[in-house]
Design a protein around this motif. Structure first.
Motif, PDB file in Angstrom:
ATOM      1  N   TRP A 269       0.835  -1.199   0.000  1.00  0.00           N
ATOM      2  CA  TRP A 269       0.000   0.000   0.000  1.00  0.00           C
ATOM      3  C   TRP A 269       0.868   1.246   0.000  1.00  0.00           C
ATOM      4  O   TRP A 269       2.015   1.226   0.423  1.00  0.00           O
ATOM      5  CB  TRP A 269      -0.951   0.019   1.200  1.00  0.00           C
ATOM      6  N   THR A 270       0.299   2.330  -0.509  1.00  0.00           N
ATOM      7  CA  THR A 270       0.921   3.654  -0.497  1.00  0.00           C
ATOM      8  C   THR A 270      -0.158   4.678  -0.178  1.00  0.00           C
ATOM      9  O   THR A 270      -1.359   4.392  -0.309  1.00  0.00           O
ATOM     10  CB  THR A 270       1.559   3.997  -1.851  1.00  0.00           C
ATOM     11  N   GLN A 271       0.276   5.871   0.236  1.00  0.00           N
ATOM     12  CA  GLN A 271      -0.703   6.918   0.525  1.00  0.00           C
ATOM     13  C   GLN A 271      -0.163   8.283   0.118  1.00  0.00           C
ATOM     14  O   GLN A 271       1.038   8.522   0.092  1.00  0.00           O
ATOM     15  CB  GLN A 271      -1.083   6.943   2.006  1.00  0.00           C
ATOM     16  N   THR A 272      -1.104   9.163  -0.221  1.00  0.00           N
ATOM     17  CA  THR A 272      -0.843  10.588  -0.414  1.00  0.00           C
ATOM     18  C   THR A 272      -1.775  11.335   0.535  1.00  0.00           C
ATOM     19  O   THR A 272      -2.487  10.721   1.338  1.00  0.00           O
ATOM     20  CB  THR A 272      -1.107  11.010  -1.867  1.00  0.00           C
ATOM     21  N   GLU A 275      -5.452  10.211  -0.982  1.00  0.00           N
ATOM     22  CA  GLU A 275      -5.963   8.867  -1.182  1.00  0.00           C
ATOM     23  C   GLU A 275      -4.977   7.817  -0.705  1.00  0.00           C
ATOM     24  O   GLU A 275      -3.793   8.095  -0.464  1.00  0.00           O
ATOM     25  CB  GLU A 275      -6.291   8.625  -2.655  1.00  0.00           C
ATOM     26  N   VAL A 276      -5.501   6.588  -0.592  1.00  0.00           N
ATOM     27  CA  VAL A 276      -4.724   5.407  -0.241  1.00  0.00           C
ATOM     28  C   VAL A 276      -4.924   4.378  -1.340  1.00  0.00           C
ATOM     29  O   VAL A 276      -6.061   4.150  -1.788  1.00  0.00           O
ATOM     30  CB  VAL A 276      -5.157   4.818   1.115  1.00  0.00           C
ATOM     31  N   GLN A 277      -3.830   3.752  -1.778  1.00  0.00           N
ATOM     32  CA  GLN A 277      -3.904   2.713  -2.795  1.00  0.00           C
ATOM     33  C   GLN A 277      -3.385   1.394  -2.236  1.00  0.00           C
ATOM     34  O   GLN A 277      -2.332   1.354  -1.595  1.00  0.00           O
ATOM     35  CB  GLN A 277      -3.079   3.089  -4.021  1.00  0.00           C
ATOM     36  N   LYS A 279      -2.547  -2.700  -3.371  1.00  0.00           N
ATOM     37  CA  LYS A 279      -2.337  -3.640  -4.468  1.00  0.00           C
ATOM     38  C   LYS A 279      -2.213  -5.041  -3.891  1.00  0.00           C
ATOM     39  O   LYS A 279      -1.384  -5.293  -3.022  1.00  0.00           O
ATOM     40  CB  LYS A 279      -1.078  -3.284  -5.256  1.00  0.00           C
ATOM     41  N   ALA A 324     -17.024   2.958  -3.582  1.00  0.00           N
ATOM     42  CA  ALA A 324     -15.660   2.510  -3.861  1.00  0.00           C
ATOM     43  C   ALA A 324     -15.674   1.183  -4.601  1.00  0.00           C
ATOM     44  O   ALA A 324     -16.455   0.276  -4.299  1.00  0.00           O
ATOM     45  CB  ALA A 324     -14.873   2.375  -2.559  1.00  0.00           C
ATOM     46  N   LEU A 338      -6.325  -3.627  -7.676  1.00  0.00           N
ATOM     47  CA  LEU A 338      -6.014  -2.253  -7.289  1.00  0.00           C
ATOM     48  C   LEU A 338      -7.238  -1.625  -6.641  1.00  0.00           C
ATOM     49  O   LEU A 338      -8.324  -1.625  -7.225  1.00  0.00           O
ATOM     50  CB  LEU A 338      -5.590  -1.423  -8.494  1.00  0.00           C
ATOM     51  N   CYS A 340      -8.453   1.942  -4.750  1.00  0.00           N
ATOM     52  CA  CYS A 340      -8.153   3.342  -4.435  1.00  0.00           C
ATOM     53  C   CYS A 340      -9.207   3.868  -3.471  1.00  0.00           C
ATOM     54  O   CYS A 340     -10.416   3.809  -3.765  1.00  0.00           O
ATOM     55  CB  CYS A 340      -8.137   4.189  -5.694  1.00  0.00           C
ATOM     56  N   GLU A 342     -10.523   7.148  -1.281  1.00  0.00           N
ATOM     57  CA  GLU A 342     -10.455   8.599  -1.115  1.00  0.00           C
ATOM     58  C   GLU A 342     -10.594   8.955   0.366  1.00  0.00           C
ATOM     59  O   GLU A 342     -11.514   8.483   1.043  1.00  0.00           O
ATOM     60  CB  GLU A 342     -11.575   9.268  -1.914  1.00  0.00           C
TER      61      GLU A 342
END
Length: 607
Positions: A269-272, A275-277, A279, A324, A338, A340, A342
């Protein structure tokens, strides 16, 4: 009214007060003790942490390939000071550098800030500057907290520096500095270097005794005894090449630790800030109907039928949870699900999942392995522990007799700390008793400066007793009010009320002595009492000082209060004018003029 500054709506004090504070660690110690080696070791062994660094000389850090990789990935940020020592002439530069580091990434803040002081840097001066900046509500101070002082001591050179500061002065005294906020124009003295060595040790939360491999066994033992006598509560760590445990730094506060990405079993996972993604790798035969997916605003389940992969309570809430959807991307070995999400409110989460708890030590990154060195009481060479006593009196010293005692003390210490000969014979019992004092400090009251407090400080062979601030007692009400406006002064004054004398206020003798078996309390107290005024001298002192008053120009009281009153009057007039304008506008509106205009519309009347 406290002095404040306007740094924009995002940096309002009420906004900054809600944010977690980044812990700041000061690295103190004389040149050659190993501060830079310690700094480099900490930077290279704090994996996964974002660390900001303030140094006086960037070249001395010697950024190698390993450290450069962390630098390139944004895990390390280094700010350099080139205009002097951060505890005096460049205190503003220090806050500017810290401000740059703190504000550089609001969404992913640094979890530690390390400040490497110069060899003669005074941690106490930094603390005073930080308190002033906090009272002025500077963003750099409100977003940080001085959490720890780590002082590095060279085990192979400490005793020589303590006994005689000449070599230490050669190494550290090239800069014009006095350690008390005064910059250029004040040269470093032997007394200053000796007292700074003691103060760096006294103020330390952690004492790193470095270069233990270069010190002889007896030398190391005496060094440890001296350090523990001066600071019995600090964590003590013996090292070679400054290799300290990684958890020597203060814990990362909850709410400050941020994980931007993660690789877990079965997913990544990654985040900004928005949002969070997630995989989740899947095999080529897996179809959409085989995916188990449930999302609520605060929880998530993602996996395959009969096999949960990611499940738990999210660290934050998501928006539009009902809408979602996941997607299946790529083909072959790169095939994955994937998802995503919000974020309901923009910002960085501390991690993907809500943490159920934090280790008892408070560290979020130590995995239970935490450095907690406990102070050990170290006995002196003769088997008796170091001890201390306090000398307190409500009568001033006779200036000439006190000066004679200080000179005699200096001679005694010069004999005992002679470089060529370890111990010399002394001429009297009083000199032997004075030689036994390892450290003394406190406040003194003398006829030479009846209105000012003398700062008494002795470390090794360095003895000083110099005037500093005025006593509170001789100040009139306006001068006292002015002084109470200083940061920290009100708390100091409240504490003094417990020691206040009905006639002499805070004027007093209050001296602490620390020493070993050679220190004889009765002898030292007798020498000090001989310096006090006799009954007849005290009565004469009362008469000669009864008319002494503090001149207002020492504080600038009258001019300051005139300006303050003028500002208050101006603010009051502006408020009255604004109220008058509101009343006039209401009257015009009552007549139906401009009734269709919005209340926020701006207009002005013209002739």
């Amino acid at each position: 009214m406290p002095l404040t500054f306007d740094f924009g709506p995002e940096n309002r004090p009420d906004v900054l007060a809600k944010r977690a504070k980044t812990p700041v660690t000061l690295l103190a110690g004389f040149l050659g003790s190993g501060k830079t080696t310690l700094l480099k070791h900490l930077l290279e062994n704090q994996h996964g942490l974002r660390i900001g660094v303030v140094v006086n000389d960037l070249a001395s850090v010697n950024i190698d390939s390993q450290l450069m990789r962390r630098y390139d990935h944004g895990l390390v940020e280094i700010a350099e000071l080139q205009n002097g020592c951060v505890c005096c002439s460049s205190a503003d530069d220090l806050f500017s550098a810290v401000q740059t580091i703190v504000m550089r990434s609001k969404d992913c803040p640094f979890e530690h800030i390390l400040v490497e002081l110069s060899g003669i840097g005074d941690p106490q001066a930094i603390r005073c500057n930080w308190a002033l900046a906090t009272d002025c509500q500077l963003p750099a101070a409100m977003l940080t907290q001085l959490a720890k002082v780590i002082t590095v001591v060279d085990a192979s050179a400490f005793l020589a520096d303590w006994r005689d500061t000449r070599k230490a002065l050669e190494r550290n005294g090239s800069a014009e500095h006095d350690g008390r906020g005064r910059g250029k124009g004040y040269s470093t003295s032997r007394e200053m270097v000796g007292n700074l060595l003691a103060e760096q040790i006294e103020l330390a939360d952690v004492l790193v005794v470095n270069k233990c491999d270069l010190a002889k066994a007896e030398e190391l033992s005496k060094t440890l005894q001296t350090l523990r006598a001066i600071n019995p509560t600090a964590e003590l760590c013996q090292t070679e090449f400054a290799r300290v445990p990684s958890a020597v730094l203060p814990p990362v506060p909850i709410g400050l630790k941020i994980q931007t990405a993660g690789q877990e079993k079965g997913y990544s996972w990654t985040q900004t800030t928005k949002e969070v993604q997630l995989k989740m790798p899947i095999e080529k035969h897996v179809k959409g109907k085989d995916i188990d997916f449930t999302l609520r605003k605060g929880s998530l389940t993602l996996g395959l039928k009969l096999r949960e992969v990611a499940k738990g309570v999210l660290a934050g809430e998501v928006a539009n949870a009902d809408d979602a959807m996941f997607e299946i991307e790529s083909i072959g070995q790169e095939r994955h699900v994937l998802l995503c999400l919000e974020k309901k409110e923009p910002g960085m989460w501390s991690s993907l999942w809500k943490q159920s708890g934090v280790p008892a030590c408070g560290h979020q990154h130590c995995n239970g392995h935490c450095f907690q060195a406990k102070p050990v009481r170290i006995a002196s060479e003769e088997g008796r522990p170091f001890w201390s006593f306090v000398f307190q009196r409500r009568r001033p010293f006779h200036g000439q007799r006190l000066q004679h005692l200080l000179e005699e003390w200096q001679d005694a210490l010069s004999c005992s700390f002679d470089i060529e000969q370890e111990v010399l014979e002394v001429d009297s019992t009083s000199q032997a008793a004075l030689q036994g004092v390892l450290r003394s400090k406190g406040f003194a009251w003398s006829t030479t400066e009846p209105l000012r407090c003398l700062r008494w400080s002795q470390a090794g062979r360095c003895v000083s007793c110099a005037p500093e601030d005025y006593w509170w007692q001789p100040l009139n009400s306006e001068q006292r009010r002015f002084r109470l406006s200083y940061p920290g002064a009100e708390a100091e004054f409240r504490e003094l009320q417990q020691k206040w004398h009905h006639e002499w206020g805070d004027c007093r003798q209050e001296l602490v002595f620390i020493g070993g078996s050679e220190m004889v309390e009765e002898t030292i107290v007798g020498l000090l009492e001989e310096c006090l005024l006799t009954d007849a001298e005290f009565e004469e002192f009362k008469v000669t000082t009864s008319q002494l008053k503090m001149p207002d120009d020492e504080f600038g009281v009258e001019e300051l209060f005139r300006e303050t009153e003028a500002l208050e009057v101006s603010a009051s007039q502006q408020e009255e004018q604004a109220n008058s304008d509101d009343a006039d506008t209401a009257f015009v509106r009552s007549l139906g003029v401009g009734c269709k205009l919005q209340d926020s519309a701006k207009f002005e009347a013209v002739d």
